[in-house]
Design a protein around this motif. Structure first.
Motif, PDB file in Angstrom:
ATOM      1  N   MET A   1      51.237  94.340  91.360  1.00 14.23           N
ATOM      2  CA  MET A   1      50.062  94.675  90.323  1.00 14.23           C
ATOM      3  C   MET A   1      50.356  93.439  89.238  1.00 14.23           C
ATOM      4  N   VAL A   2      51.342  92.997  88.792  1.00 10.63           N
ATOM      5  CA  VAL A   2      51.344  91.885  87.724  1.00 10.63           C
ATOM      6  C   VAL A   2      50.672  90.583  88.358  1.00 10.63           C
ATOM      7  N   LYS A   3      51.279  90.302  89.519  1.00 14.09           N
ATOM      8  CA  LYS A   3      50.667  88.941  90.191  1.00 14.09           C
ATOM      9  C   LYS A   3      49.310  89.068  90.590  1.00 14.09           C
ATOM     10  N   ASN A   4      48.669  90.210  91.026  1.00  8.81           N
ATOM     11  CA  ASN A   4      47.581  90.351  91.269  1.00  8.81           C
ATOM     12  C   ASN A   4      46.541  90.059  89.767  1.00  8.81           C
ATOM     13  N   PHE A   5      47.104  90.703  88.767  1.00  4.42           N
ATOM     14  CA  PHE A   5      46.250  90.649  87.432  1.00  4.42           C
ATOM     15  C   PHE A   5      46.302  89.316  87.003  1.00  4.42           C
ATOM     16  N   VAL A   6      47.505  88.691  87.044  1.00  4.25           N
ATOM     17  CA  VAL A   6      47.432  87.460  86.384  1.00  4.25           C
ATOM     18  C   VAL A   6      46.589  86.272  87.395  1.00  4.25           C
ATOM     19  N   LYS A   7      46.398  86.749  88.542  1.00  6.76           N
ATOM     20  CA  LYS A   7      45.565  85.776  89.736  1.00  6.76           C
ATOM     21  C   LYS A   7      44.144  85.889  88.986  1.00  6.76           C
ATOM     22  N   ALA A   8      43.728  87.181  88.794  1.00 11.98           N
ATOM     23  CA  ALA A   8      42.487  87.410  88.314  1.00 11.98           C
ATOM     24  C   ALA A   8      42.194  86.752  87.009  1.00 11.98           C
ATOM     25  N   CYS A   9      43.166  86.882  86.066  1.00  7.95           N
ATOM     26  CA  CYS A   9      43.061  86.055  84.658  1.00  7.95           C
ATOM     27  C   CYS A   9      42.836  84.688  84.893  1.00  7.95           C
ATOM     28  N   ASP A  10      43.630  84.094  86.036  1.00  9.18           N
ATOM     29  CA  ASP A  10      43.412  82.652  86.177  1.00  9.18           C
ATOM     30  C   ASP A  10      42.124  82.173  86.542  1.00  9.18           C
ATOM     31  N   GLU A  11      41.574  83.112  87.564  1.00 12.17           N
ATOM     32  CA  GLU A  11      40.388  82.906  88.067  1.00 12.17           C
ATOM     33  C   GLU A  11      39.114  82.998  87.065  1.00 12.17           C
ATOM     34  N   LEU A  12      39.161  83.744  86.309  1.00 11.23           N
ATOM     35  CA  LEU A  12      37.946  83.877  85.322  1.00 11.23           C
ATOM     36  C   LEU A  12      38.422  83.270  83.960  1.00 11.23           C
TER      37      LEU A  12
END
Length: 419
Positions: free
Chosen positions: A316-327
């Motif tokens: 969950m944390v890894k996927n959330f920060v990946k979304a943060c990075d992309e956007l």
């Protein structure tokens, strides 16, 4: 004897080592007595016949005889302490968490009490805003508190050499303490492993308290080739602005403390008390925290923590920060945007904390789901003047700006995948 006035500012020397950066300064003993504290190991009565005592603290007990001896030495005309006292700045005595890393709307607009390092033209200064006890003593507690036994008050003006880590999480304090003392006076292994409990390879995961799991997941985020935060997590940043030094591989970095705290707040509202409960009267597994006599904790991923669903929390944390990075992060102005600085990362973890319970319940933790959620916030310019505040109030402003754009409702495919 001169009085100490705050804010107190002094020159500092930056020292970069594999474990992380720290700062060497000289501080008067009387100031250190005001701002420093020792997390002493002690037994506290609970009033409960079934569990009459609970253990608190991580250091060896202060020895009165030794304090008196050191006080006598301090009074001598030829006294001196060339070795440094090691401190962890910005650690709150009440719960061991990093001061200013917890969002609190009530403190918005109030002066920060955090110790800060400033750099100008390659020279560093340390700012201590107030006499609040925010300096945890990693090593040198007897040396310092020996000054409380001096009969020559002028000795309180004595300058002491200090090595200061800024925002150093407690697990790394324990590592330093154990390493230093294993090379000097032997420290009982049970103190190092049972109470500190931060040598991950020496303990089965079901016994890990919240801090230990948070550190483990943070380390993994910093090393996983599929993690957006690989190479971006540093133990002790030079200053609150988390841009890396010129020439470093990562364009920006965030402190270990920021990530550890962000994960901790997902699984525990009082990690210090959880650690005590899991070690009193003997070492116990996490499911002990859901027993009838255990305290109630409404942290959003508490169930996942107790049931040892560490892989789910990590994904969950890894996927959330990946979304943060992309956007957000990948498009940020590296020099001006506050979304890639400590307050920005903290604000995003505040958002994750608000949505993680629903995401966990619905089993929707994919990158796509988090991207859809955060998409409206991608139009915010976090380099604008309204966000230029590195204090806790700046964090609140960023969080509220994001909340105004998004719905805080999770929707998407219910798969524990990256996308």
């Amino acid at each position: 004897m001169d009085q100490i006035t705050y804010p107190y500012i002094t020159k500092a020397l930056a020292v970069d080592q594999p474990m992380g950066e720290f700062y060497v300064v000289k501080l008067p003993a009387k100031l250190l007595l005001q701002v420093g504290y020792s997390d002493i190991l002690n037994a506290k009565s609970t009033g409960d016949p079934a569990h009459p005592y609970e253990l608190e603290g991580t250091q060896r007990e202060l020895l009165e005889k030794r304090l008196t001896q050191i006080g006598g030495y301090i009074d001598r005309a030829d006294s001196g302490f060339p070795n440094s006292i090691i401190l962890a700045a910005n650690l709150r005595q009440v719960d061991g968490l990093v001061e200013g890393f917890q969002a609190d709307d009530d403190t918005a607009g109030q002066p920060s009490i955090r110790w800060e390092i400033a750099e100008e033209d390659g020279e560093f200064t340390l700012l201590i805003p107030s006499p609040k006890k925010l300096a945890a003593i990693i090593d040198g507690q007897h040396r310092l508190f020996g000054f409380a036994r001096t009969k020559v008050t002028e000795r309180l003006d004595m300058e002491l050499l200090c090595s200061i880590y800024v925002d150093l999480p407690k697990p790394f304090q324990a590592q330093l303490f154990a390493t230093i003392n294993s090379n000097q006076k032997r420290v009982d292994k049970s103190l190092t492993y049972e109470l500190f409990g931060y040598n991950i390879e020496d303990e089965e995961p079901e016994y890990w308290p919240p801090e230990k799991l948070a550190v483990f997941l943070t380390r993994r985020l910093g090393a996983d080739s599929e993690s957006t935060l690989k190479g971006r997590i540093s133990i002790s940043p030079r200053k609150d602005a988390t841009l890396s030094n010129a020439g470093a591989e990562a364009a920006w970095k965030v402190s270990t403390a920021a990530i550890v705290d962000g994960i901790l707040r997902l699984i525990s509202s009082n990690p210090k008390r959880d650690s005590n409960e899991l070690r009193t009267p003997k070492k116990q597994t996490r499911n002990h925290l859901e027993s009838e006599d255990a305290r109630k904790d409404r942290s959003p991923l508490r169930e996942a923590f107790i049931e040892q669903q560490d892989a789910v929390i990590y994904q969950m944390v890894k996927n959330f920060v990946k979304a943060c990075d992309e956007l957000l992060w990948s498009k940020a102005d590296l020099e001006r945007s506050f979304i890639i600085k400590t307050v920005g990362v903290q604000a995003l973890f505040d958002i994750l904390r608000k949505i993680s319970s629903e995401a966990y319940g619905k089993k929707i933790i994919s990158v796509d789901a988090f991207t859809k959620l955060l998409q409206p916030a991608s139009e915010i310019d976090f380099a604008s003047e309204e966000f230029r505040n590195a204090s806790g109030s700046g964090r609140t402003v960023i969080r509220k700006a994001i909340e105004e754009k998004i719905t805080l409702e999770i929707s998407g495919s219910s798969q524990n995948q990256e996308s």
